[in-house]
Motif scaffolding. Structure first.
Motif, PDB file in Angstrom:
ATOM      1  N   LEU A  61      97.881  25.400  28.092  1.00 37.62           N
ATOM      2  CA  LEU A  61      97.800  24.771  26.778  1.00 37.62           C
ATOM      3  C   LEU A  61      98.848  25.325  25.830  1.00 37.62           C
ATOM      4  O   LEU A  61      99.212  24.680  24.859  1.00 37.62           O
ATOM      5  CB  LEU A  61      96.398  24.958  26.194  1.00 37.62           C
ATOM      6  CG  LEU A  61      95.254  24.309  26.992  1.00 37.62           C
ATOM      7  CD1 LEU A  61      93.934  24.518  26.279  1.00 37.62           C
ATOM      8  CD2 LEU A  61      95.513  22.833  27.210  1.00 37.62           C
ATOM      9  N   TRP A  62      99.291  26.558  26.067  1.00 37.90           N
ATOM     10  CA  TRP A  62     100.374  27.140  25.287  1.00 37.90           C
ATOM     11  C   TRP A  62     101.019  28.243  26.128  1.00 37.90           C
ATOM     12  O   TRP A  62     100.487  28.654  27.162  1.00 37.90           O
ATOM     13  CB  TRP A  62      99.864  27.706  23.956  1.00 37.90           C
ATOM     14  CG  TRP A  62      98.930  28.872  24.065  1.00 37.90           C
ATOM     15  CD1 TRP A  62      99.264  30.188  24.221  1.00 37.90           C
ATOM     16  CD2 TRP A  62      97.505  28.833  24.055  1.00 37.90           C
ATOM     17  NE1 TRP A  62      98.152  30.969  24.307  1.00 37.90           N
ATOM     18  CE2 TRP A  62      97.045  30.170  24.194  1.00 37.90           C
ATOM     19  CE3 TRP A  62      96.563  27.807  23.925  1.00 37.90           C
ATOM     20  CZ2 TRP A  62      95.708  30.493  24.230  1.00 37.90           C
ATOM     21  CZ3 TRP A  62      95.233  28.141  23.950  1.00 37.90           C
ATOM     22  CH2 TRP A  62      94.800  29.460  24.104  1.00 37.90           C
ATOM     23  N   GLU A  63     102.151  28.722  25.671  1.00 35.23           N
ATOM     24  CA  GLU A  63     102.848  29.784  26.392  1.00 35.23           C
ATOM     25  C   GLU A  63     102.219  31.131  26.039  1.00 35.23           C
ATOM     26  O   GLU A  63     102.209  31.553  24.881  1.00 35.23           O
ATOM     27  CB  GLU A  63     104.335  29.800  26.019  1.00 35.23           C
ATOM     28  CG  GLU A  63     105.145  30.780  26.855  1.00 35.23           C
ATOM     29  CD  GLU A  63     106.628  30.700  26.557  1.00 35.23           C
ATOM     30  OE1 GLU A  63     107.361  31.586  27.044  1.00 35.23           O
ATOM     31  OE2 GLU A  63     107.049  29.768  25.837  1.00 35.23           O
ATOM     32  N   ALA A 117      90.186  29.753  20.689  1.00 42.64           N
ATOM     33  CA  ALA A 117      90.741  31.093  20.847  1.00 42.64           C
ATOM     34  C   ALA A 117      92.211  31.128  20.453  1.00 42.64           C
ATOM     35  O   ALA A 117      92.684  32.086  19.827  1.00 42.64           O
ATOM     36  CB  ALA A 117      90.565  31.564  22.285  1.00 42.64           C
ATOM     37  N   GLY A 118      92.941  30.074  20.793  1.00 42.89           N
ATOM     38  CA  GLY A 118      94.356  30.024  20.433  1.00 42.89           C
ATOM     39  C   GLY A 118      94.573  29.978  18.938  1.00 42.89           C
ATOM     40  O   GLY A 118      95.561  30.523  18.423  1.00 42.89           O
ATOM     41  N   GLU A 119      93.674  29.347  18.216  1.00 43.27           N
ATOM     42  CA  GLU A 119      93.800  29.259  16.759  1.00 43.27           C
ATOM     43  C   GLU A 119      93.563  30.605  16.081  1.00 43.27           C
ATOM     44  O   GLU A 119      93.928  30.785  14.916  1.00 43.27           O
ATOM     45  CB  GLU A 119      92.813  28.222  16.221  1.00 43.27           C
ATOM     46  CG  GLU A 119      93.172  26.793  16.626  1.00 43.27           C
ATOM     47  CD  GLU A 119      92.129  25.780  16.171  1.00 43.27           C
ATOM     48  OE1 GLU A 119      91.111  26.227  15.587  1.00 43.27           O
ATOM     49  OE2 GLU A 119      92.313  24.582  16.420  1.00 43.27           O
ATOM     50  N   PRO A 131      87.937  23.153  24.641  1.00 43.86           N
ATOM     51  CA  PRO A 131      87.616  23.484  23.243  1.00 43.86           C
ATOM     52  C   PRO A 131      87.578  24.986  22.969  1.00 43.86           C
ATOM     53  O   PRO A 131      88.061  25.441  21.924  1.00 43.86           O
ATOM     54  CB  PRO A 131      86.225  22.855  23.045  1.00 43.86           C
ATOM     55  CG  PRO A 131      86.160  21.758  24.035  1.00 43.86           C
ATOM     56  CD  PRO A 131      86.912  22.247  25.224  1.00 43.86           C
ATOM     57  N   ILE A 132      87.020  25.776  23.903  1.00 43.16           N
ATOM     58  CA  ILE A 132      86.970  27.216  23.689  1.00 43.16           C
ATOM     59  C   ILE A 132      88.374  27.812  23.742  1.00 43.16           C
ATOM     60  O   ILE A 132      88.732  28.680  22.934  1.00 43.16           O
ATOM     61  CB  ILE A 132      86.046  27.879  24.721  1.00 43.16           C
ATOM     62  CG1 ILE A 132      84.601  27.437  24.500  1.00 43.16           C
ATOM     63  CG2 ILE A 132      86.138  29.399  24.647  1.00 43.16           C
ATOM     64  CD1 ILE A 132      83.616  27.971  25.523  1.00 43.16           C
ATOM     65  N   LEU A 159      94.327  35.207  25.527  1.00 42.54           N
ATOM     66  CA  LEU A 159      95.706  35.203  25.995  1.00 42.54           C
ATOM     67  C   LEU A 159      96.088  33.901  26.690  1.00 42.54           C
ATOM     68  O   LEU A 159      97.256  33.704  27.046  1.00 42.54           O
ATOM     69  CB  LEU A 159      95.940  36.380  26.945  1.00 42.54           C
ATOM     70  CG  LEU A 159      95.813  37.774  26.300  1.00 42.54           C
ATOM     71  CD1 LEU A 159      95.881  38.864  27.370  1.00 42.54           C
ATOM     72  CD2 LEU A 159      96.897  37.982  25.245  1.00 42.54           C
ATOM     73  N   GLY A 160      95.115  33.030  26.889  1.00 46.37           N
ATOM     74  CA  GLY A 160      95.397  31.708  27.461  1.00 46.37           C
ATOM     75  C   GLY A 160      95.679  31.704  28.947  1.00 46.37           C
ATOM     76  O   GLY A 160      96.268  30.751  29.463  1.00 46.37           O
TER      77      GLY A 160
END
Length: 261
Positions: A162-164, A90-92, A85-86, A220-221
């Motif tokens: 979760l994402w690039e 952060a990605g959003e 969730p965190i 930054l994921g």
């Protein structure tokens, strides 16, 4: 005959009388004195080493316990309910302005900030002949880096996907090297500055810098939040442990050998 019997009876009665029990209050003064001495010794210990005991508990034992709890979960392969969730939150937040900000703090948290400052601090202290302080900074920062490399290999936790990421990483994730490096530097600076008038400016600066470095890695994921927490805990425990070893005979930095600590 009657006189002999009477004498024997009197003698038996005399020997049959039990001795009177000791006064229960006789031991109370000694017990009170012992308690008073214990309290005095405890108070003396707190006055002389209270700050060190607080540092031992809050800076070493609590972080060590926290890291152990996190490491056990990672070793067992269990996830943390707060990680995803965190990360998604952060990605959003992603936008160009935040990208530049967090890329900056991410760079400052390692190759363009923490590492050069670590080296400069050790050399500067040595050149100014603060050898004990220089040894502390060298062992704390250098040892933290080595511990991070060893821990990453030991736990071999894959990075989030979760994402690039715009700043991808290709080594293991746990614990975060940026979090460990920035927190170690912060602890070194705060502990060295604490006996001086610079303590609060240093604390204020580090209260901004360290969280921003950690947040940048999540934004930054490339790290789970639990990686960041583990890095902070491991760094705190290591830095405080080294501090207590290096300054065990001299209570504070900046004291010359033989001076009261």
């Amino acid at each position: 005959m009657n006189s002999s019997t009477s004498s024997t009876t009197t003698s038996s009665a005399a020997t049959a009388v039990p001795p009177s029990p000791p006064e229960p209050a006789a031991g109370r003064p000694a017990a009170r004195e012992l308690l008073r001495e214990e309290v005095h010794a405890g108070g003396s210990l707190l006055r002389r080493h209270g700050w060190r005991l607080v540092l031992l508990f809050t800076g070493l034992l609590l972080p060590l316990w926290g890291f152990t709890e996190l490491a056990d979960e990672v070793r067992e392969g269990d996830g943390f309910p707060f990680d995803a969730p965190i990360l998604l939150a952060a990605g959003e937040l992603a936008r160009e302005g935040f990208d530049r900000l967090f890329l900056l703090f991410s760079a400052l948290g390692y190759e363009y900030g923490v590492v050069p400052v670590d080296i400069a601090l050790v050399l500067l202290l040595a050149l100014r002949r603060h050898y004990r302080e220089s040894v502390f900074a060298a062992f704390a920062t250098g040892g933290s880096g080595l511990l991070n490399v060893a821990a990453k290999q030991a736990f071999a936790r894959e990075r989030p996907s979760l994402w690039e990421s715009i700043a991808p990483e290709h080594n293991y994730s746990f614990p975060s090297g940026h979090a460990m490096g920035s927190m170690t530097l912060a602890m070194v600076l705060v502990l060295l500055a604490w006996p001086t008038r610079w303590r609060w400016p240093v604390v204020a600066a580090m209260l901004v810098f360290v969280p921003m470095v950690g947040l940048s890695r999540v934004y930054l994921g490339v790290h789970y939040p639990s990686d960041i927490l583990a890095g902070w805990a491991a760094a705190s425990a290591w830095a405080v442990g080294v501090y207590l070893l290096v300054f065990r005979w001299h209570g504070r930095p900046w004291r010359r050998a033989g001076s009261p600590g």
